[in-house]
Design a protein around this motif. Structure first.
Motif, mmCIF file in Angstrom:
data_model
loop_
_atom_site.group_PDB
_atom_site.id
_atom_site.type_symbol
_atom_site.label_atom_id
_atom_site.label_comp_id
_atom_site.label_asym_id
_atom_site.label_seq_id
_atom_site.Cartn_x
_atom_site.Cartn_y
_atom_site.Cartn_z
ATOM 1 N N ASN A 19 36.231 -10.537 -14.318
ATOM 2 C CA ASN A 19 34.972 -9.867 -12.865
ATOM 3 C C ASN A 19 36.539 -10.051 -11.355
ATOM 4 N N ARG A 20 36.319 -8.501 -10.980
ATOM 5 C CA ARG A 20 37.276 -8.068 -9.683
ATOM 6 C C ARG A 20 36.330 -8.825 -9.050
ATOM 7 N N TYR A 21 35.676 -7.990 -9.002
ATOM 8 C CA TYR A 21 34.324 -8.621 -7.745
ATOM 9 C C TYR A 21 33.989 -10.259 -7.870
ATOM 10 N N LEU A 24 36.908 -10.910 -5.373
ATOM 11 C CA LEU A 24 36.587 -10.213 -4.419
ATOM 12 C C LEU A 24 35.558 -11.317 -3.604
ATOM 13 N N LEU A 25 34.670 -11.480 -3.689
ATOM 14 C CA LEU A 25 34.048 -12.394 -3.182
ATOM 15 C C LEU A 25 34.321 -13.738 -2.975
ATOM 16 N N CYS A 285 24.452 -10.404 -3.275
ATOM 17 C CA CYS A 285 25.693 -10.607 -3.912
ATOM 18 C C CYS A 285 25.357 -10.256 -4.988
ATOM 19 N N ALA A 289 26.004 -6.316 -7.215
ATOM 20 C CA ALA A 289 26.841 -6.139 -8.411
ATOM 21 C C ALA A 289 27.326 -5.268 -8.772
ATOM 22 N N ALA A 292 29.477 -2.287 -6.613
ATOM 23 C CA ALA A 292 30.678 -3.012 -6.573
ATOM 24 C C ALA A 292 31.456 -3.160 -7.700
ATOM 25 N N GLU A 293 31.079 -3.185 -9.725
ATOM 26 C CA GLU A 293 32.062 -3.488 -10.270
ATOM 27 C C GLU A 293 32.353 -1.963 -10.616
ATOM 28 N N LEU A 296 35.258 -0.827 -8.714
ATOM 29 C CA LEU A 296 36.144 -1.839 -8.253
ATOM 30 C C LEU A 296 37.090 -1.241 -10.029
ATOM 31 N N ARG A 302 41.387 -2.544 -8.070
ATOM 32 C CA ARG A 302 41.565 -3.966 -8.257
ATOM 33 C C ARG A 302 42.778 -4.808 -8.153
#
Length: 430
Positions: A19-21, A24-25, A285, A289, A292-293, A296, A302
């Motif tokens: 999960n690239r989100y 990122l977080l 967040c 989500a 953002a997902e 990305l 990504r």
């Protein structure tokens, strides 16, 4: 279904499912904390020539509101819980043990920390041996260690993951409520009792409050109500309203970091107001989500996250070093402007100050390597020409130059090791 690994030993299927989100977080949380520390760092030259660091949030109280943006560690614990849930689940499915999993997670934090401590402690010992003012060394030592509060908390909560995850599997979001209720109870005891043994009970909240965000990360990964938009919106609004009420009508200060002179602190130990803001941040967040997902999903975007994730923990550990370098290079030499702390001119200098620290911190390893090699080469040339004791005793400035150069070369090498160890940790986490 069989999977294969790439040249770095990373499971390709696992990498594609990251999960690239979440990555990122975690990276953004660290970056914001670093920028926050750089923003509030105020340096002044004293009349006796020494360097002082006045506390901005005492001198300019309204800046305490900035901590609502820069105290972003709840997001790191939320993302850490999400990643740990995936990592621990895979470990169990593959027949791994809790002890092995905990050992691996601990080493991924301790190795870059050790790589940081070697040159930091070495430099302090060398400076002390050459008679540096103990008060100055104390300030430098504090600056080099101020970020360490996070590591024992995160290490302990990570070590408790198998049991916290079992609690989540049994009670779901009820486990989050239990931890939150326990944290509120501890804070009420602290507020009612003040000093003494009851005050020390408050240390439990370093685990209970931050574990709430970590436990929410478990629930987020498992889906259910946490992925529904209304859940994030309710959590964000409720947490923000709770924080506003506790600050407006209760005994809690605005600041979400420790400020000198406060009778009640939101972070030492974490208070119920900190818990409320934690829920607000986590809720936001979760609410963002899905958007953002989707943003990305393109491979190009990504890939922008990966380098940030690889350097985030190294940046966190080393981020006060540029402050010390800049302080010595520009303040002790009177090259930096020194307007009054909190004045308009002081704020106008802030963007330049942050860019300066970023420039020092970015290419810091090669710059330090060059400086270290230059110092050692100069010392060796000097000795080759004049000997080790030209006047019958060692030439101590040359000894200091060689020693300092060797430490700088070692610092460059250990920072490289820290970055590599941190990158491996980021790639191997879920």
């Amino acid at each position: 279904m069989m999977t294969h690994t790439g040249e770095r030993g990373i499971d390709v299927k696992e990498a594609s499912e990251r999960n690239r989100y979440v990555d990122l977080l975690r990276a953004l949380a660290i970056v914001l904390v670093v920028i926050g520390h750089w923003l509030i760092t105020a340096l002044e030259r004293e009349p006796d020539g020494s360097l002082a660091a006045p506390e901005l949030m005492v001198a300019v109280p309204w800046t305490q509101w900035l901590t609502l943006v820069f105290q972003i560690m709840p997001v790191f614990f939320l993302a850490g819980g999400y990643a740990a849930a995936g990592s621990w689940s895979r470990c169990r499915a593959e027949g791994g043990t809790a002890a092995g999993w905990i050992r691996g997670r601990a080493l991924r934090l301790l190795l870059p920390t050790g790589a940081y401590l070697v040159p930091a402690l070495g430099g302090l010992l060398i400076a002390a041996a050459f008679g540096t003012d103990p008060a100055l060394l104390g300030m430098v030592g504090w600056a080099l260690a101020m970020q360490f509060w996070f590591l024992p908390v995160y290490l302990t909560i990570s070590a408790l993951t198998p049991w916290l995850y079992a609690l989540h599997r049994r009670w779901g979001l009820g486990s989050v409520m239990v931890l939150a209720a326990a944290g509120i109870g501890v804070d009420m005891v602290v507020l009612g009792a003040g000093e003494g043994w009851a005050g020390r009970v408050g240390w439990l909240n370093y685990l209970l409050v931050w574990a709430v965000a970590y436990q929410l990360g478990f629930a987020w990964r498992d889906g259910g109500r946490t992925v529904r938009p209304w859940f994030g919106a309710v959590l964000a609004a409720g947490g923000a309203a709770g924080y506003a009420a506790l600050v407006g009508f209760g005994p809690f200060p605005v600041s979400l970091v420790l400020v000198s002179g406060e009778e009640v602190s939101n972070t030492d130990p974490p208070s119920v107001a900190m818990l409320a803001w934690l829920l607000a941040q986590c809720g936001l967040c979760l609410l963002l989500a899905p958007f953002a997902e989707r943003a990305l999903r393109p491979v190009r975007r990504r890939r922008l996250v990966e380098p940030l994730g690889r350097v985030s923990m190294t940046l966190y550990l080393w981020h006060m070093v540029p402050v010390l370098v800049a302080g010595a290079a520009f303040y002790l030499t009177d090259l930096a402007p020194e307007p009054g702390v909190g004045s308009g001119a002081w704020w106008a200098w802030r963007p330049g100050w942050i860019l300066l620290l970023a420039a020092i911190g970015g290419p810091w390893r090669p710059a330090v390597l060059v400086a270290g090699l230059a110092a050692t080469v100069w010392a060796l040339v000097h000795w080759a020409a004049q000997g080790l004791a030209p006047n019958g005793s060692p030439d101590w400035p040359t000894v200091l130059a060689f020693t300092a150069g060797a430490v700088l070369v070692g610092a460059a090498a250990t920072r490289w090791a820290a970055a590599e160890a941190t990158g491996a940790a980021v790639r191997q986490e879920g």
